[in-house]
Motif scaffolding. Structure first.
Motif, PDB file in Angstrom:
ATOM      1  N   HIS A 106       0.832  -1.200   0.000  1.00  0.00           N
ATOM      2  CA  HIS A 106       0.000   0.000   0.000  1.00  0.00           C
ATOM      3  C   HIS A 106       0.874   1.261   0.000  1.00  0.00           C
ATOM      4  O   HIS A 106       0.633   2.183  -0.763  1.00  0.00           O
ATOM      5  N   LYS A 107       1.943   1.246   0.841  1.00  0.00           N
ATOM      6  CA  LYS A 107       2.848   2.399   0.905  1.00  0.00           C
ATOM      7  C   LYS A 107       3.581   2.582  -0.413  1.00  0.00           C
ATOM      8  O   LYS A 107       3.719   3.691  -0.899  1.00  0.00           O
ATOM      9  N   SER A 108       4.077   1.502  -0.999  1.00  0.00           N
ATOM     10  CA  SER A 108       4.821   1.642  -2.266  1.00  0.00           C
ATOM     11  C   SER A 108       3.886   2.066  -3.391  1.00  0.00           C
ATOM     12  O   SER A 108       4.303   2.768  -4.307  1.00  0.00           O
ATOM     13  N   HIS A 109       2.610   1.663  -3.313  1.00  0.00           N
ATOM     14  CA  HIS A 109       1.633   2.082  -4.322  1.00  0.00           C
ATOM     15  C   HIS A 109       1.384   3.597  -4.208  1.00  0.00           C
ATOM     16  O   HIS A 109       1.295   4.282  -5.212  1.00  0.00           O
ATOM     17  N   ARG A 110       1.278   4.094  -2.947  1.00  0.00           N
ATOM     18  CA  ARG A 110       1.054   5.527  -2.747  1.00  0.00           C
ATOM     19  C   ARG A 110       2.261   6.353  -3.188  1.00  0.00           C
ATOM     20  O   ARG A 110       2.132   7.449  -3.685  1.00  0.00           O
ATOM     21  N   ALA A 111       3.477   5.789  -2.972  1.00  0.00           N
ATOM     22  CA  ALA A 111       4.700   6.505  -3.300  1.00  0.00           C
ATOM     23  C   ALA A 111       4.905   6.613  -4.818  1.00  0.00           C
ATOM     24  O   ALA A 111       5.544   7.530  -5.306  1.00  0.00           O
ATOM     25  N   ALA A 112       4.333   5.652  -5.545  1.00  0.00           N
ATOM     26  CA  ALA A 112       4.527   5.636  -6.993  1.00  0.00           C
ATOM     27  C   ALA A 112       3.695   6.673  -7.715  1.00  0.00           C
ATOM     28  O   ALA A 112       2.822   7.257  -7.281  1.00  0.00           O
TER      29      ALA A 112
END
Ligand code: FES
Length: 112
Positions: A106-112
């Motif tokens: 979820h965090k890496s999706h938001r960061a992308a």
């Protein structure tokens, strides 16, 4: 992706072409070495000299670990309390890992 072969083996990991039977046999070998160890998919794959690539199969591998471990202890002279405590710890451990993995994605999706 799940495929069932003619020999009744189910393909669990399409990246490494690993079946449910391969995984079950490796889990039993690990439990024979130490029946109370916590087994994770990476440990199973390491023992098979494989590694997770996409890791999409790991949730299914966790289910196989829990099922195989439960059957392993049910067929051995462990007490019900020992089995219950261990299975509770094992399921809790995998649930925490699953939650942490979802959070990371979820965090890496938001960061992308
Ligand atoms: S399906 Fe198992 S690592 Fe990709």
């Amino acid at each position: 992706m799940r495929c069932v072969s003619r020999a009744g083996r189910m393909l669990v990991c399409s990246c490494n072409f690993i079946t449910d039977k391969d995984i079950e046999e490796t889990i039993i070998e690990l439990l024979d070495e130490d029946c109370w160890q916590l087994i994770v998919p990476a440990k199973v794959y390491h023992a098979m000299q494989k590694r997770g690539r996409c890791c999409g199969c790991f949730p299914n591998v966790v289910d196989i670990i829990i099922r195989t471990t439960e059957q392993y202890h049910a067929s051995r002279p462990s007490t019900d309390d020992q089995i219950f405590d261990f299975m509770t710890r094992l399921k809790q451990f995998h649930e925490e890992n699953r939650r942490a993995d979802l959070e990371r994605r979820h965090k890496s999706h938001r960061a992308a």
